[in-house]
Design a protein around this motif. Structure first.
Motif, PDB file in Angstrom:
ATOM      1  N   GLN A   1       0.842  -1.188   0.000  1.00  0.00           N
ATOM      2  CA  GLN A   1       0.000   0.000   0.000  1.00  0.00           C
ATOM      3  C   GLN A   1       0.883   1.245   0.000  1.00  0.00           C
ATOM      4  OE1 GLN A   1      -2.089  -0.956   3.721  1.00  0.00           O
ATOM      5  NE2 GLN A   1      -3.983  -1.118   2.553  1.00  0.00           N
ATOM      6  N   VAL A   2       0.428   2.299  -0.659  1.00  0.00           N
ATOM      7  CA  VAL A   2       1.163   3.565  -0.667  1.00  0.00           C
ATOM      8  C   VAL A   2       0.391   4.568   0.185  1.00  0.00           C
ATOM      9  CG1 VAL A   2       2.064   5.451  -2.073  1.00  0.00           C
ATOM     10  CG2 VAL A   2       2.112   3.111  -2.947  1.00  0.00           C
ATOM     11  N   TRP A   3       1.043   5.034   1.252  1.00  0.00           N
ATOM     12  CA  TRP A   3       0.432   5.940   2.218  1.00  0.00           C
ATOM     13  C   TRP A   3       1.112   7.294   2.186  1.00  0.00           C
ATOM     14  CZ3 TRP A   3      -3.395   4.623   5.929  1.00  0.00           C
ATOM     15  CH2 TRP A   3      -3.751   3.259   5.965  1.00  0.00           C
ATOM     16  N   MET A   4       0.360   8.350   2.465  1.00  0.00           N
ATOM     17  CA  MET A   4       1.004   9.594   2.824  1.00  0.00           C
ATOM     18  C   MET A   4       1.689   9.380   4.170  1.00  0.00           C
ATOM     19  SD  MET A   4      -1.543  12.710   1.768  1.00  0.00           S
ATOM     20  CE  MET A   4      -2.009  12.985   0.059  1.00  0.00           C
ATOM     21  N   ALA A   5       2.907   9.866   4.287  1.00  0.00           N
ATOM     22  CA  ALA A   5       3.670   9.671   5.513  1.00  0.00           C
ATOM     23  C   ALA A   5       3.514  10.850   6.471  1.00  0.00           C
ATOM     24  CB  ALA A   5       5.147   9.451   5.182  1.00  0.00           C
ATOM     25  N   GLU A   6       2.478  11.646   6.252  1.00  0.00           N
ATOM     26  CA  GLU A   6       2.131  12.777   7.117  1.00  0.00           C
ATOM     27  C   GLU A   6       0.613  12.892   7.155  1.00  0.00           C
ATOM     28  OE1 GLU A   6       4.483  16.447   6.184  1.00  0.00           O
ATOM     29  OE2 GLU A   6       5.219  15.205   4.533  1.00  0.00           O
ATOM     30  N   ASN A   7       0.084  13.470   8.233  1.00  0.00           N
ATOM     31  CA  ASN A   7      -1.337  13.757   8.295  1.00  0.00           C
ATOM     32  C   ASN A   7      -1.663  14.887   7.327  1.00  0.00           C
ATOM     33  OD1 ASN A   7      -1.395  11.910  10.387  1.00  0.00           O
ATOM     34  ND2 ASN A   7      -1.456  13.464  11.987  1.00  0.00           N
ATOM     35  N   ILE A   8      -2.789  14.762   6.639  1.00  0.00           N
ATOM     36  CA  ILE A   8      -3.138  15.782   5.662  1.00  0.00           C
ATOM     37  C   ILE A   8      -3.590  17.058   6.368  1.00  0.00           C
ATOM     38  CG2 ILE A   8      -5.563  15.142   5.362  1.00  0.00           C
ATOM     39  CD1 ILE A   8      -4.988  15.544   2.266  1.00  0.00           C
TER      40      ILE A   8
ATOM     41  N   VAL B   1      -6.293  12.577   9.687  1.00  0.00           N
ATOM     42  CA  VAL B   1      -6.534  11.799   8.470  1.00  0.00           C
ATOM     43  C   VAL B   1      -5.203  11.477   7.808  1.00  0.00           C
ATOM     44  CG1 VAL B   1      -7.423  11.898   6.094  1.00  0.00           C
ATOM     45  CG2 VAL B   1      -8.869  12.617   8.010  1.00  0.00           C
ATOM     46  N   ARG B   2      -5.025  10.203   7.471  1.00  0.00           N
ATOM     47  CA  ARG B   2      -3.967   9.755   6.565  1.00  0.00           C
ATOM     48  C   ARG B   2      -4.625   9.276   5.283  1.00  0.00           C
ATOM     49  NH1 ARG B   2       1.419   8.600   8.137  1.00  0.00           N
ATOM     50  NH2 ARG B   2       1.875  10.022   9.868  1.00  0.00           N
ATOM     51  N   CYS B   3      -4.096   9.652   4.149  1.00  0.00           N
ATOM     52  CA  CYS B   3      -4.632   9.223   2.858  1.00  0.00           C
ATOM     53  C   CYS B   3      -3.811   8.062   2.317  1.00  0.00           C
ATOM     54  CB  CYS B   3      -4.619  10.378   1.862  1.00  0.00           C
ATOM     55  SG  CYS B   3      -5.576  11.813   2.387  1.00  0.00           S
ATOM     56  N   VAL B   4      -4.476   7.168   1.606  1.00  0.00           N
ATOM     57  CA  VAL B   4      -3.810   6.042   0.963  1.00  0.00           C
ATOM     58  C   VAL B   4      -4.111   6.123  -0.531  1.00  0.00           C
ATOM     59  CG1 VAL B   4      -5.756   4.428   1.261  1.00  0.00           C
ATOM     60  CG2 VAL B   4      -3.414   3.551   1.096  1.00  0.00           C
ATOM     61  N   ARG B   5      -3.148   5.744  -1.349  1.00  0.00           N
ATOM     62  CA  ARG B   5      -3.287   5.878  -2.803  1.00  0.00           C
ATOM     63  C   ARG B   5      -4.305   4.879  -3.338  1.00  0.00           C
ATOM     64  NH1 ARG B   5       2.207   6.011  -5.883  1.00  0.00           N
ATOM     65  NH2 ARG B   5       2.239   8.082  -4.960  1.00  0.00           N
ATOM     66  N   ASP B   6      -5.106   5.335  -4.315  1.00  0.00           N
ATOM     67  CA  ASP B   6      -6.117   4.479  -4.958  1.00  0.00           C
ATOM     68  C   ASP B   6      -5.461   3.263  -5.591  1.00  0.00           C
ATOM     69  OD1 ASP B   6      -7.886   6.417  -4.198  1.00  0.00           O
ATOM     70  OD2 ASP B   6      -8.182   7.227  -6.210  1.00  0.00           O
TER      71      ASP B   6
END
Length: 350
Positions: free
Chosen positions: A199-206, A345-350
């Motif tokens: 999985q590809v995650w943002m490594a910071e809170n948005i 919130v952490r976002c994960v790539r589609d």
């Protein structure tokens, strides 16, 4: 015998004639972890610079990514010389060195070949044995492979200038191997990005300002450190195109990969920023921070002590699941919470 194929793409381009030295970059793949790949790559960089033949370190990221893609296509895990030659010509690289590591009887043999891109002919080979159990083993095998392949001694830098070049090379390799980044086109903010367990995650809170959001204590400095807090409805739509709020199942996949509910928190938490002795080891670059929470009435709690992140999965019409990490524990907990309260919130790539 267990065969582990590790590709060490040593991308060599001839420098300007006046300095007489070759520019070199190192790419390592196939290790058990990205950290092992980076460590071995850094050691090889140092050995090459210490040889006195290499002055600067350059790295064509696009080329390296194509090498990695090509490797994955090969059932054996290897790339043949014609494919290396084609990719090298495409990206303007003149030499590539491919090394295979074979495990046998608790030790490893590293064999390497240097390929001329123009002719696809092997122009040099080298090999070395090592148990590969420590950083000193990595240093020794890197030196031996380079010595065997180039017919030189790499030992210690002969001059202070050479030592400085080596330090710069290592620092550059560390920077090159850092997580990728993503720029949110809506506001120009840049976020670190990391791949964990597929999985590809943002490594910071948005921290995008939309809908129902707040900075902790209504103070911008907290947004700078922890990102914004959102109610659940806003959280569902705050991620940019190509990204989304992770589902309960996606959070569980991350948790399981990082060691399960009892240990994942310690491995996902940042190395600093948590209260007391609550910092984590940040094994994967996820860098979870304790942003706290806010109630629907605007009462703020727990910054520095707890990190809490929404999932996209409801538990009922009024509550949704979230993940919790605490300064006093190593785990990652799953609870539900009123959708009107505000979490990170952490976002994960589609």
């Amino acid at each position: 015998m267990k065969k582990i194929v590790v590709l060490l793409a040593l991308l060599c381009a001839v420098a300007l004639a006046q300095n007489g030295k070759t520019k070199v970059a190192v790419y390592v793949t196939g290790g058990n972890t990205d950290g092992e790949n980076r460590a071995l790559g850094t050691k090889i960089l140092a050995a090459l610079v210490n040889s006195g033949r290499y002055e600067t370190i350059e790295r064509s990221q696009n080329f390296l990514e194509e090498i990695a893609k090509e490797q994955k296509k090969q059932r054996s895990g290897a790339i043949d010389d014609s494919q290396i030659s084609a990719l090298g010509k495409q990206f303007g690289v003149q030499f590539v060195c491919i090394a295979d590591i074979t495990e046998a009887f608790g030790s490893y043999q590293v064999s390497a070949r240097m390929v001329n891109i123009e002719t696809a002919v092997v122009i040099a080979i080298g090999e070395a044995d090592s148990p590969l159990k420590s950083m000193s083993d990595l240093t020794e095998v890197s030196n031996k492979v380079v010595e065997s392949m180039l017919g030189i001694k790499t030992a210690k830098p002969a001059t202070q200038a050479a030592a400085q070049v080596t330090a710069q090379a290592v620092a550059q390799e560390v920077a090159n191997s850092a997580p990728n980044s993503f720029v949110d086109s809506r506001d120009g903010k840049k976020y670190r990005v990391v791949e964990i367990g597929g999985q590809v995650w943002m490594a910071e809170n948005i921290g995008y300002s939309v809908g129902a959001n707040k900075c902790y204590n209504n103070n911008q400095s907290y947004c700078n450190a922890y990102g914004m807090l959102y109610n659940w409805e806003t959280a569902r739509s705050v991620c940019p195109d190509g990204w989304h709020l992770p589902s309960d199942a996606e959070w569980m996949k991350l948790t399981n990969f990082a060691g399960g509910v009892s240990m994942a928190g310690a491995k996902l938490k940042a190395k600093s920023g948590w209260s007391g002795s609550g910092n984590g080891t940040d094994n994967y670059g996820f860098s979870a921070m304790p942003g706290g929470d806010a109630s629907s009435s605007g009462v703020f709690n727990n910054a520095g002590n707890f990190g809490r992140w929404w999932s996209a999965t409801e538990s009922n019409s009024n509550y949704a699941y979230y993940r919790n990490m605490a300064y006093h524990g190593n785990g990652i907990d799953r609870y539900d919470y009123s959708k009107y309260n505000m979490l990170s919130v952490r976002c994960v790539r589609d």
